[in-house]
Design a protein around this motif. Structure first.
Motif: not given
Length: 316
Positions: A174-181, A300-309
């Motif tokens: 989530a952090r990587a995607i937030e930074l533009g990855a 990983l995807m469950t954790e990612c979605k939670a972090a993105q929220t």
């Protein structure tokens, strides 16, 4: 090319990521990578074709080849002739591989460690770049952390950027995607999977590593630093110690001949994890269990979605 999940499984040699692991990741919605390093071209062809069979031709399968290897050109061209979905290359930089990619109509991705190299790769024809930070396992191209380099690369290039090095959980994604990855590349987490091609004793070495102090940086004969789990072998090659090479494989373009990197990797994957190199990422000690690839990706995807929220709630 858009997989169901934004995860590329890192190519890991020797014989760590072959058709079994690559196909499992592709079937789980990610992108599977076969490492073409340290195996023959015929072996690589076999694993490409087997991965296609295991995915029934539906998943994305790529091949990773180290530029530092003498058989680099032969291996890449053979993989391209097999019509893999793309090529990833690191441990050096090749201008020729982009021309080969255009010739065979196979996208080429470069592993880079700076915005300058990312821009060069884009100019030469890279379809995307994998930005690898210091936290990665295996050979390292920088001493800077991933999340320091990533924003610089995202600002510099217009092609997709994949974040790699120390990605271990969904919050990291989530952090990587937030930074533009556009996505992430993960190697270490998939070693500790049921489908990984490495033997159980190799995987268990990862699980038994419970502290970051159990990792060490070694200078390999490629001329780069590499991160590995401490064992008898890393102690034997510490400093400028040299080990007798029984037979040179003439595998590297440039080799220090201080010891045989290829033999040391083969030794560990053959089951002797105390007397061979066991490469691993900086956060291997955070992995607690060996799980099926599908379970790993689902978590990983469950954790990612939670972090993105959480990220979105802070922005709002």
């Amino acid at each position: 090319m858009k997989p169901r999940v934004p995860i590329i499984q890192g190519g890991m040699g020797v014989r760590i990521s072959l058709s079994n692991l690559a196909a499992a990741v592709a079937n789980a919605g990610g992108i599977g990578i076969i490492s073409g390093t340290g195996i023959t071209v015929d072996e690589m062809r076999f694993h490409i074709r087997r991965a296609r069979e295991l995915t029934q031709g539906k998943g994305y399968i790529g091949v990773n080849v180290l530029f530092a290897m003498n058989d680099f050109a032969e291996t890449i061209k053979a993989a391209m002739k097999e019509k893999v979905d793309f090529i990833i290359s690191g441990a050096g930089f090749s201008r020729d591989m982009y021309a080969w990619g255009r010739e065979y109509d196979v996208p080429v991705l470069s592993i880079v460690s700076s915005a300058k190299l990312a821009k060069l790769a884009e100019r030469l024809g890279a379809a995307a770049v994998v930005v690898e930070g210091f936290e990665a396992g295996g050979h390292l191209g920088t001493d800077r952390p991933l999340f320091e380099i990533l924003p610089e690369v995202v600002e510099t290039v217009s092609i997709p950027v994949i974040a790699a090095g120390g990605i271990i959980n969904g919050a990291d994604i989530a952090r990587a995607i937030e930074l533009g990855a556009s996505g992430v590349q993960m190697g270490t987490r998939f070693v500790a999977s049921a489908e990984c091609d490495a033997p159980d004793v190799f995987k268990q070495k990862y699980i038994e590593t419970t502290d970051e102090d159990e990792l060490v940086l070694v200078k390999t004969t490629v001329g780069l630093q590499g991160r590995a789990i401490r064992n008898h072998f890393t102690s034997a090659i510490s400093g400028d110690n040299r080990l007798k090479i029984e037979k040179c494989h003439d595998c590297l373009k440039n080799c220090s001949y201080r010891f045989c990197t290829l033999d040391s990797l083969i030794t560990s994957v053959d089951g002797d994890v105390e007397n061979g190199l066991v490469f691993a990422g900086a956060r291997v000690h955070e992995i607690a269990e060996i799980l099926p690839v599908q379970t790993i990706i689902d978590r990983l995807m469950t954790e990612c979605k939670a972090a993105q929220t959480v990220i979105r709630s802070h922005v709002l």
